[in-house]
Design a protein around this motif. Sequence first.
Motif, short mmCIF file in Angstrom:
data_model
loop_
_atom_site.label_atom_id
_atom_site.label_comp_id
_atom_site.label_asym_id
_atom_site.label_seq_id
_atom_site.Cartn_x
_atom_site.Cartn_y
_atom_site.Cartn_z
N GLU A 59 -76.91 -66.04 -15.07
CA GLU A 59 -75.97 -65.01 -15.50
C GLU A 59 -75.91 -63.89 -14.45
N ILE A 60 -74.75 -63.24 -14.35
CA ILE A 60 -74.66 -62.03 -13.53
C ILE A 60 -74.40 -60.85 -14.46
N LEU A 61 -75.35 -59.93 -14.47
CA LEU A 61 -75.25 -58.72 -15.28
C LEU A 61 -74.87 -57.56 -14.37
N GLY A 62 -73.79 -56.88 -14.71
CA GLY A 62 -73.34 -55.74 -13.93
C GLY A 62 -73.87 -54.44 -14.51
N ILE A 63 -74.26 -53.52 -13.62
CA ILE A 63 -74.64 -52.18 -14.06
C ILE A 63 -73.75 -51.21 -13.31
N VAL A 64 -72.91 -50.51 -14.06
CA VAL A 64 -71.91 -49.66 -13.43
C VAL A 64 -72.09 -48.22 -13.90
N GLY A 65 -71.79 -47.31 -13.00
CA GLY A 65 -71.88 -45.89 -13.34
C GLY A 65 -71.69 -45.07 -12.09
N GLU A 66 -71.44 -43.79 -12.28
CA GLU A 66 -71.20 -42.91 -11.14
C GLU A 66 -72.50 -42.67 -10.38
N SER A 67 -72.40 -42.05 -9.23
CA SER A 67 -73.58 -41.70 -8.44
C SER A 67 -74.48 -40.79 -9.28
N GLY A 68 -75.78 -41.09 -9.29
CA GLY A 68 -76.71 -40.28 -10.07
C GLY A 68 -76.87 -40.72 -11.51
N SER A 69 -76.26 -41.86 -11.88
CA SER A 69 -76.37 -42.31 -13.27
C SER A 69 -77.70 -43.02 -13.56
N GLY A 70 -78.44 -43.37 -12.49
CA GLY A 70 -79.75 -44.00 -12.70
C GLY A 70 -79.76 -45.49 -12.43
N LYS A 71 -78.60 -46.05 -12.03
CA LYS A 71 -78.53 -47.51 -11.88
C LYS A 71 -79.39 -48.02 -10.73
N ASP A 202 -78.06 -54.06 -4.96
CA ASP A 202 -77.81 -52.63 -5.18
C ASP A 202 -76.69 -52.14 -4.27
N GLU A 203 -75.48 -52.02 -4.84
CA GLU A 203 -74.34 -51.46 -4.10
C GLU A 203 -74.12 -52.18 -2.76
N VAL A 234 -75.58 -53.94 -9.17
CA VAL A 234 -75.38 -52.50 -9.37
C VAL A 234 -74.18 -52.06 -8.54
N SER A 235 -73.25 -51.37 -9.17
CA SER A 235 -72.08 -50.90 -8.42
C SER A 235 -71.43 -49.72 -9.13
N HIS A 236 -70.76 -48.86 -8.36
CA HIS A 236 -69.93 -47.83 -8.97
C HIS A 236 -68.48 -48.31 -8.99
N ASP A 237 -68.25 -49.52 -8.48
CA ASP A 237 -66.90 -50.06 -8.29
C ASP A 237 -66.61 -51.11 -9.36
N LEU A 238 -65.71 -50.77 -10.28
CA LEU A 238 -65.40 -51.70 -11.37
C LEU A 238 -64.70 -52.96 -10.88
N GLY A 239 -64.06 -52.88 -9.71
CA GLY A 239 -63.44 -54.08 -9.13
C GLY A 239 -64.48 -55.13 -8.81
N MET A 249 -73.30 -53.38 -18.26
CA MET A 249 -73.91 -52.20 -18.88
C MET A 249 -73.34 -50.97 -18.17
N VAL A 250 -72.84 -50.02 -18.93
CA VAL A 250 -72.29 -48.79 -18.35
C VAL A 250 -73.34 -47.69 -18.50
N MET A 251 -73.71 -47.07 -17.36
CA MET A 251 -74.73 -46.02 -17.40
C MET A 251 -74.13 -44.66 -17.05
N LYS A 252 -74.66 -43.65 -17.73
CA LYS A 252 -74.29 -42.27 -17.42
C LYS A 252 -75.51 -41.40 -17.70
N GLN A 253 -75.88 -40.58 -16.71
CA GLN A 253 -77.00 -39.64 -16.88
C GLN A 253 -78.27 -40.32 -17.38
N GLY A 254 -78.53 -41.52 -16.83
CA GLY A 254 -79.78 -42.22 -17.16
C GLY A 254 -79.76 -43.04 -18.42
N ARG A 255 -78.66 -42.95 -19.16
CA ARG A 255 -78.58 -43.68 -20.43
C ARG A 255 -77.57 -44.83 -20.34
N CYS A 256 -77.80 -45.86 -21.16
CA CYS A 256 -76.78 -46.90 -21.33
C CYS A 256 -75.84 -46.41 -22.43
N ILE A 257 -74.56 -46.23 -22.07
CA ILE A 257 -73.63 -45.71 -23.08
C ILE A 257 -72.75 -46.79 -23.68
#
Length: 282
Positions: A59-71, A202-203, A234-239, A249-257
Amino acid sequence: MTHNEMRPLLSVRHLTKRFGKGCSFCRQPENLPPLNNRCPRCGTVWACNDLSFDLYEGEILGIVGESGSGKSSLVQCLYFDTSVTGGTATLSNYQDGETNIFLESPQQKRYIRNHLMGMVYQNPWTGLKMNFSSGGNIAEKLIAAGHFNVHHIQKRAADLLDHVEIPLSRMNEAPRNFSGGMQQRVQISKALANRPPILLLDEVTTGLDLSVQARVLDLIRRIQHESRTAMIVVSHDLGVIRMLCDRTMVMKQGRCIEAGLTDQILEDPHHAYTQLLVHSLL
């Protein structure tokens, strides 16, 4: 067979990583403000805040979020580049999935890094020795896992470099002479040297030209298709996430939202932040 009937390859529960000592206030993470991962009292940053997820074979699991989200902190914890503050991670193919790998000895962590996981960093200078030849970088990874037969090492290095489309005429050349895209492909071949069941990325396309990005992404998909390697991307790029990942998994401020099937998250995002991310892609 559904995921419920399969055993996860990697199971992570309540992973927490903080930068700072923490205080009695923020050691209860629910006290942190909802849109901030910095403690207002002691300044500690909670890079990963109570993260739980599973990764299945192939499986490929994506972890997406802005810079500093903890990914990136998350994958660095999994690869033991940084120590966790709390939580557990188990591998089904290590000690029968009964052992929290975060608590293992440095020797056992090296074994896991050399045999059970590969890591591809955003900056190839982190993952490669730029003064070694490309073949030498792969040899280093093979030797770390106990392979000492020179013929075997040379053949494996040549096969891997060929697989990632590095001309064999450049096998003895140092990656510092290569373009960014070629450096990333050498890094991927090094990470795959010992056929790890899990690859952490990682990115890996950040900073690459679009045409080079596309080639690297095609390579990742081909590897996953051919070898059934499980991956965390891990990417900040949804494409990138849309192209590669089964679940996200969408991360923001260290949390999975938000977490779920990638198609569902991109077509029907529930959280306001995910909606913002998706609309910025459109």
